[in-house]
Design an enzyme around this catalytic site. Structure first.
Site, PDB file in Angstrom:
ATOM      1  N   GLN A  17       0.672  -1.028  -0.033  1.00  0.00           N
ATOM      2  CA  GLN A  17      -0.117  -0.114  -0.003  1.00  0.00           C
ATOM      3  C   GLN A  17       1.230   1.241   0.154  1.00  0.00           C
ATOM      4  O   GLN A  17       0.419   2.408  -0.683  1.00  0.00           O
ATOM      5  CB  GLN A  17      -0.449   0.125   1.461  1.00  0.00           C
ATOM      6  N   GLY A 247      -8.431  20.509  18.564  1.00  0.00           N
ATOM      7  CA  GLY A 247      -7.670  22.061  19.242  1.00  0.00           C
ATOM      8  C   GLY A 247      -8.059  22.839  20.228  1.00  0.00           C
ATOM      9  O   GLY A 247      -8.783  21.904  21.179  1.00  0.00           O
ATOM     10  N   GLY A 248      -7.953  24.306  19.948  1.00  0.00           N
ATOM     11  CA  GLY A 248      -8.437  24.695  20.661  1.00  0.00           C
ATOM     12  C   GLY A 248      -9.687  25.152  21.648  1.00  0.00           C
ATOM     13  O   GLY A 248     -10.592  25.198  22.437  1.00  0.00           O
ATOM     14  N   GLN A 249     -10.595  24.211  20.385  1.00  0.00           N
ATOM     15  CA  GLN A 249     -12.069  24.307  20.432  1.00  0.00           C
ATOM     16  C   GLN A 249     -12.473  22.891  20.349  1.00  0.00           C
ATOM     17  O   GLN A 249     -12.721  21.885  19.810  1.00  0.00           O
ATOM     18  CB  GLN A 249     -12.593  24.923  19.225  1.00  0.00           C
TER      19      GLN A 249
HETATM   20  N1  COA Z   1      12.006 -10.100  -9.225  1.00  0.00           N
HETATM   21  C1  COA Z   1      12.607 -10.508  -8.161  1.00  0.00           C
HETATM   22  N2  COA Z   1      12.577 -10.771  -7.092  1.00  0.00           N
HETATM   23  C2  COA Z   1      11.667 -10.097  -6.664  1.00  0.00           C
HETATM   24  C3  COA Z   1      11.006  -9.219  -7.378  1.00  0.00           C
HETATM   25  C4  COA Z   1      10.750  -9.071  -8.879  1.00  0.00           C
HETATM   26  N3  COA Z   1      10.770  -8.811  -9.433  1.00  0.00           N
HETATM   27  N4  COA Z   1      10.124  -7.860  -6.790  1.00  0.00           N
HETATM   28  C5  COA Z   1      10.653  -8.563  -5.293  1.00  0.00           C
HETATM   29  N5  COA Z   1      11.462  -8.940  -5.244  1.00  0.00           N
HETATM   30  C6  COA Z   1      11.798 -10.455  -3.905  1.00  0.00           C
HETATM   31  C7  COA Z   1      12.940  -9.041  -2.745  1.00  0.00           C
HETATM   32  O1  COA Z   1      14.355  -8.824  -3.868  1.00  0.00           O
HETATM   33  C8  COA Z   1      12.752  -9.516  -1.646  1.00  0.00           C
HETATM   34  O2  COA Z   1      14.240 -11.129  -1.359  1.00  0.00           O
HETATM   35  P1  COA Z   1      14.866 -11.193  -0.609  1.00  0.00           P
HETATM   36  O3  COA Z   1      13.693 -11.078   1.018  1.00  0.00           O
HETATM   37  O4  COA Z   1      15.600 -12.106  -0.947  1.00  0.00           O
HETATM   38  O5  COA Z   1      15.267  -9.790  -0.314  1.00  0.00           O
HETATM   39  C9  COA Z   1      11.489 -10.515  -1.855  1.00  0.00           C
HETATM   40  O6  COA Z   1      11.179 -10.030  -3.005  1.00  0.00           O
HETATM   41  C10 COA Z   1      10.583  -9.865  -0.746  1.00  0.00           C
HETATM   42  O7  COA Z   1      10.394  -8.795  -0.575  1.00  0.00           O
HETATM   43  P2  COA Z   1       9.826  -8.280   0.639  1.00  0.00           P
HETATM   44  O8  COA Z   1       9.966  -6.518   0.844  1.00  0.00           O
HETATM   45  O9  COA Z   1      10.985  -8.508   1.775  1.00  0.00           O
HETATM   46  O10 COA Z   1       8.478  -8.397   0.696  1.00  0.00           O
HETATM   47  P3  COA Z   1       7.985  -9.467   1.941  1.00  0.00           P
HETATM   48  O11 COA Z   1       6.086  -9.708   1.400  1.00  0.00           O
HETATM   49  O12 COA Z   1       8.753 -10.258   3.142  1.00  0.00           O
HETATM   50  O13 COA Z   1       7.414  -7.896   3.550  1.00  0.00           O
HETATM   51  C11 COA Z   1       6.804  -5.761   3.305  1.00  0.00           C
HETATM   52  C12 COA Z   1       6.176  -6.726   2.629  1.00  0.00           C
HETATM   53  C13 COA Z   1       5.829  -4.942   3.481  1.00  0.00           C
HETATM   54  C14 COA Z   1       6.732  -5.853   5.737  1.00  0.00           C
HETATM   55  C15 COA Z   1       7.973  -5.488   3.258  1.00  0.00           C
HETATM   56  O14 COA Z   1       8.002  -5.124   2.058  1.00  0.00           O
HETATM   57  C16 COA Z   1       8.504  -3.828   4.171  1.00  0.00           C
HETATM   58  O15 COA Z   1       9.283  -3.787   5.703  1.00  0.00           O
HETATM   59  N6  COA Z   1       9.103  -2.786   3.088  1.00  0.00           N
HETATM   60  C17 COA Z   1       8.777  -1.581   4.456  1.00  0.00           C
HETATM   61  C18 COA Z   1       7.747  -1.086   4.421  1.00  0.00           C
HETATM   62  C19 COA Z   1       7.078  -1.144   3.791  1.00  0.00           C
HETATM   63  O16 COA Z   1       6.886  -0.421   2.985  1.00  0.00           O
HETATM   64  N7  COA Z   1       5.767  -1.165   4.913  1.00  0.00           N
HETATM   65  C20 COA Z   1       4.253  -1.668   4.241  1.00  0.00           C
HETATM   66  C21 COA Z   1       3.888  -1.769   3.487  1.00  0.00           C
HETATM   67  S1  COA Z   1       1.811  -1.465   2.655  1.00  0.00           S
END
Ligand code: COA
Length: 415
Positions: A17, A247-249
Site C-alpha cells: 500500500q 484543538g482549542g475548540q
Molecule cells: N523479481 C525478483 N524478486 C523480487 C522482485 C522481482 N521483480 N520484486 C521483489 N522481489 C523480492 C525482493 O528482492 C525480496 O527478496 P529477498 O527477501 O530475497 O531480498 C522479496 O521479493 C520480498 O520482498 P519484501 O519487501 O521482503 O516483501 P515481504 O512480503 O516479505 O515484506 C513488507 C513486505 C511490506 C513487510 C516489507 O516490504 C517492508 O517492510 N517494506 C517497507 C515498509 C513498508 O512499505 N511497509 C508497508 C507496506 S504497505
C-alpha cells in the site's frame, strides 16, 4: 490538457500500500509510472482480500490506477540487465521493500548513480536509522510506533488503531512530496538524490499535536480540553482523548435520532467560541450566554460534559442531516458521521471526482477514490489498474528491445 508531471518517468518498484499510494498519486499528476512486478505472481495484493475468484483484488486495483505493468525477474542476471536499461530511462525509482532487499538484488545507490546520476531513489521504510531500522513494518505497526495508537481510543480501553491508513497511505503522501521536491531541486543541481520517508516519522508528523500535548502535560500536569479534566487523573504520558477535539475548540460526537439502531446516527459538534451565543439559542439555553459558568471558553472547560449532554438532548431530536441543516445556518462547525455506504452513494463526491467509477476488463465496474488534490491546470482522469505484465512488450519495445529478444527473455522466464 497537459499534466503537472508530464515527461517524468517513474520506475515503480513498490508493492502493498504505502509505495503504490505514492506512485498512483504521481501517475495522477501526469507521470508515466512503470510498475515492475514479479513474474507470475506480481504485487502480492493482486491476490489478497479477493472478492471475485481469479480477478485482481480491489486492494490492488484501488492503489494502482494509471500505471503500466511490466513483469521482470530482477534476481536473474538477464532481468537485472533489463532493469539497468529501465534505470537509464527513468527519472525516479520508488521502492518499499523490506530493509536491504534492493541491495541484495544488487541495485545499490552506487550502481544506480553509475547508470543514471540524475535518478532520484525514493524509499518507504518502517523506521529510519536506529534500533528498528531493519524491521519489516505494516500499517498498524507504524500507527503504534508513531504515537497514534497510544493517543487514540478511550481512557478506560486499550490503545486503538484507526481506519485511516496514516502509516501506509500517509507515508506514501509524504514520499510523493519528497520526490516532487527532489525533481525540482534536480533542475538546478543536475543530480538525483535519495529520498526516505520512514513510516514511523510520517505517523508522528501526523500526530505532532500529541507531542505538543506531551510537553504541555509535563509542564502543567493537566490539559483542560481533555476528557480527563476536571474529574479524572492524568498520568505521565498523553492519554487517550476519546472523541474530544484536539484543538482549542472543544468538540464531541453526539447521538442523533435513530442512534439506537443505526451505528452511524451521530454528528460531530464543535462548540467554537465565536458561535457560542448561536449554539445557546439553537439548543434553547439562552441563559448560558451571560451565565458566568458558561460565558467564556475557559469557564466552559469546567463543564464540557454537561454542556455536550445538553446539546445531545437537542441533536437526538433530529437526524444528523437535519441537525446539519440547522447548524449550518448559524455557521456552527459540525459534521455528520458518514458511513462508507453513504459516502459511496453521495452524488456530490461523484461530481468532483472524489469517488470515481472505473471499468475493469475482468472485474467490471467498481468504485474507487479519485485524486484528492484538485488542480486547475492538471486534471486527473482515473484509468484502470493494469493487468499483470500487460505492458511488458510495449515498454521493452519502447526501450529498444526487439521481438526476438523479448521471445528469448520470455523463454528464460525473465519477463
Ligand atoms: N523479481 C525478483 N524478486 C523480487 C522482485 C522481482 N521483480 N520484486 C521483489 N522481489 C523480492 C525482493 O528482492 C525480496 O527478496 P529477498 O527477501 O530475497 O531480498 C522479496 O521479493 C520480498 O520482498 P519484501 O519487501 O521482503 O516483501 P515481504 O512480503 O516479505 O515484506 C513488507 C513486505 C511490506 C513487510 C516489507 O516490504 C517492508 O517492510 N517494506 C517497507 C515498509 C513498508 O512499505 N511497509 C508497508 C507496506 S504497505
Amino acid at each position: 490538457m497537459s499534466k503537472a508531471l508530464d515527461g517524468v518517468r517513474i520506475l515503480d518498484f513498490t508493492h502493498v500500500q504505502s509505495g503504490p499510494t505514492c506512485t498512483q498519486l504521481l501517475a495522477w499528476l501526469g507521470a508515466d509510472v512503470i510498475k515492475v512486478e514479479r513474474v507470475g505472481e506480481g504485487d502480492a495484493t493482486r491476490g489478497q482480500l479477493r472478492d471475485i475468484p481469479g480477478v485482481d483484488s480491489l486492494y490492488f486495483t484501488m492503489l494502482n490506477h494509471n500505471k503500466r505493468s511490466i513483469t521482470l525477474d530482477t534476481k536473474k542476471p538477464q532481468g537485472k540487465a533489463v532493469l539497468d536499461t529501465l534505470i537509464k530511462h527513468c527519472d525516479v525509482l520508488v521502492e518499499n521493500f523490506a530493509p536491504g532487499a534492493l541491495d541484495r538484488m544488487g541495485i545499490t545507490w552506487e550502481h544506480i548513480q553509475q547508470l543514471n546520476p540524475r535518478m532520484i531513489v525514493a524509499s518507504v521504510k518502517g523506521f529510519g536509522p536506529g534500533p528498528y531500522a531493519d524491521c519489516k513494518v505494516y500499517e498498524n505497526v507504524a500507527q503504534c510506533a508513531g504515537g497514534a495508537a497510544s493517543t487514540t481510543g478511550f481512557d478506560d480501553g486499550p490503545p486503538l488503531v484507526t481506519g485511516a491508513q496514516i502509516g501506509d497511505s500517509g507515508t506514501g503522501l509524504h514520499l510523493a512530496l519528497g520526490i516532487v521536491a527532489a525533481l525540482f531541486q534536480r533542475n538546478s543541481s543536475g543530480r538525483g538524490q535519495k529520498v526516505l520517508a520512514p513510516m514511523q516519522d510520517a505517523v508522528l508528523n501526523l500526530c505532532r499535536v500529541k507531542l505538543r500535548d506531551q510537553q504541555r502535560l509535563e509542564r502543567t500536569g493537566t490539559m483542560h480540553e481533555y476528557p480527563q479534566y476536571p474529574d479524572g487523573k492524568f498520568g505521565v504520558a498523553v492519554p487517550r482523548a476519546g472523541n474530544s477535539s484536539g484543538g482549542g475548540q472543544p468538540g464531541s460526537i453526539l447521538k442523533c435520532r435513530g442512534w439506537e439502531t443505526d451505528p452511524n446516527a451521530y454528528i460531530y459538534f464543535i462548540t467554537q467560541a465565536a458561535v457560542w451565543p448561536a449554539i445557546c439559542k439553537v439548543i434553547g439555553e439562552e441563559g448560558w450566554i451571560t451565565d458566568d459558568a458558561y460565558a467564556t471558553p475557559a469557564a466552559r472547560l469546567l463543564h464540557l460534559k454537561p454542556i455536550f449532554a445538553r446539546i445531545e438532548k437537542w441533536t437526538m431530536t433530529m437526524t444528523k442531516f437535519e441537525a446539519m441543516e440547522v447548524l449550518n445556518q448559524y455557521d456552527i462547525p459540525c459534521g455528520p458521521i458518514l458511513s462508507m455506504q453513504e459516502i459511496a452513494r453521495e452524488p456530490s463526491l461523484r461530481e468532483t471526482g472524489t469517488i470515481v467509477e472505473v471499468d475493469h476488463p475482468t472485474r467490471g465496474k467498481y468504485l474507487t477514490v479519485g485524486n484528492p488534490i484538485k488542480m486547475s491546470d492538471s486534471a486527473t482522469e482515473v484509468t484502470r489498474s493494469p493487468l499483470l505484465g500487460e505492458h511488458t512488450d510495449e515498454i521493452l519495445t519502447q526501450f529498444g528491445y526487439s521481438a526476438a529478444q523479448l521471445a528469448q527473455l520470455r523463454t528464460e522466464g525473465v519477463i
